[in-house]
Design a protein around this motif. Sequence first.
Motif, mmCIF file in Angstrom:
data_model
loop_
_atom_site.group_PDB
_atom_site.id
_atom_site.type_symbol
_atom_site.label_atom_id
_atom_site.label_comp_id
_atom_site.label_asym_id
_atom_site.label_seq_id
_atom_site.Cartn_x
_atom_site.Cartn_y
_atom_site.Cartn_z
ATOM 1 N N PRO A 38 20.856 24.366 43.341
ATOM 2 C CA PRO A 38 21.076 22.921 43.475
ATOM 3 C C PRO A 38 19.904 22.105 42.929
ATOM 4 O O PRO A 38 18.749 22.550 42.964
ATOM 5 N N LYS A 39 20.205 20.920 42.446
ATOM 6 C CA LYS A 39 19.184 20.019 41.917
ATOM 7 C C LYS A 39 18.248 19.571 43.035
ATOM 8 O O LYS A 39 18.679 19.295 44.152
ATOM 9 N N LEU A 40 16.979 19.480 42.708
ATOM 10 C CA LEU A 40 15.964 19.014 43.649
ATOM 11 C C LEU A 40 15.631 17.551 43.364
ATOM 12 O O LEU A 40 15.666 17.098 42.212
ATOM 13 N N ALA A 41 15.279 16.822 44.413
ATOM 14 C CA ALA A 41 14.860 15.429 44.233
ATOM 15 C C ALA A 41 13.516 15.391 43.514
ATOM 16 O O ALA A 41 12.720 16.336 43.602
ATOM 17 N N ASP A 42 13.262 14.300 42.788
ATOM 18 C CA ASP A 42 11.956 14.121 42.163
ATOM 19 C C ASP A 42 10.881 14.013 43.236
ATOM 20 O O ASP A 42 11.155 13.609 44.373
ATOM 21 N N TRP A 80 2.142 8.869 40.036
ATOM 22 C CA TRP A 80 3.143 9.352 39.096
ATOM 23 C C TRP A 80 4.351 9.913 39.839
ATOM 24 O O TRP A 80 4.301 10.150 41.039
ATOM 25 N N SER A 81 5.426 10.109 39.098
ATOM 26 C CA SER A 81 6.637 10.757 39.602
ATOM 27 C C SER A 81 7.043 11.824 38.592
ATOM 28 O O SER A 81 6.844 11.648 37.386
ATOM 29 N N GLU A 82 7.601 12.917 39.093
ATOM 30 C CA GLU A 82 8.056 13.959 38.183
ATOM 31 C C GLU A 82 9.078 14.850 38.880
ATOM 32 O O GLU A 82 9.165 14.857 40.120
ATOM 33 N N PRO A 83 9.864 15.604 38.097
ATOM 34 C CA PRO A 83 10.884 16.459 38.697
ATOM 35 C C PRO A 83 10.276 17.653 39.431
ATOM 36 O O PRO A 83 9.238 18.185 39.033
ATOM 37 N N LEU A 84 10.943 18.053 40.504
ATOM 38 C CA LEU A 84 10.652 19.333 41.142
ATOM 39 C C LEU A 84 11.544 20.388 40.503
ATOM 40 O O LEU A 84 12.701 20.114 40.166
#
Length: 280
Positions: A248-252, A160-164
């Motif tokens: 700041p936005k984090l990578a998934d 799976w993939s999901e946001p940090l």
Amino acid sequence: MNIDTIALQCFIAVAETGSFTKAADRVGRTQSAISQQMTKLEGLLGKLLLVRGKAFTLTPEGEIFLGYARQIFALHREALDRFKEPELEGEVRFGLPENFATVYLSDVLADFSRIHPRILLKIECDLTLNLFERFKQNEFDLVLVKMNRPEDFPNGLDVWSEPLKWVGDPNLIDSGKPVPLVLAPQPCVYRASAIKSLEQASRAWRLVFSSPSYAGAVAAVRAGMGISVMPQTMIPADLQAIDAALLPKLADTHVSLIKHMANNPAINTLEEFVLRRLKH
């Protein structure tokens, strides 16, 4: 009244994806077949389970039935697993990150051991990059790894993939002071992602607490020591994700399962079991 497991599987897929199209992809059926199964199920129960719209949501009756459906379908799968290959035996060396063992896999591995009592599981927890290095040295048969990019482990099976998310008390964030961080030691994928995103945004930071333990990091954040980074589904209910505008936005994060290409029924069975239970 008989409810077949195909209808339950389709209902669970619709409930979890909110879409007939995505549910059809998940269970390997056509969209019209999914629609027919939902109509059939609602007819059998005499209740509306879904609110039809751009995205499907559950009615109150649907929410209640979802709990039953998951239990029935899980028992169905367990029975098939138990009697399909009851005599499987051997040892499987499985490596995984500690936070996955804590949040996701304790019940999964307990269920597997109950179904296949003659398979000896040897479980070890470590940081992802350490797990991968040890896997290459043939210390594990199977490893669950997390990474910033799917191509980091090209031979892995995507789970799976999901946001940090940044997690903690937003009052600890002061534009004039370094961001206080609660992170695992190197070489942690989440640590690297947090530091990279802050440095790219020219935000100062300082490490206030370091522990390889997920429970330790959660305790430090609860105590108000600093800000941590967690996958969205691993954030405890009593902690909050920080507003995206503050940091700041984090990578998934991406999770894969890697195994040595050996024709070993015990290893293959554990792989299939973990994938089926963890696939989002």
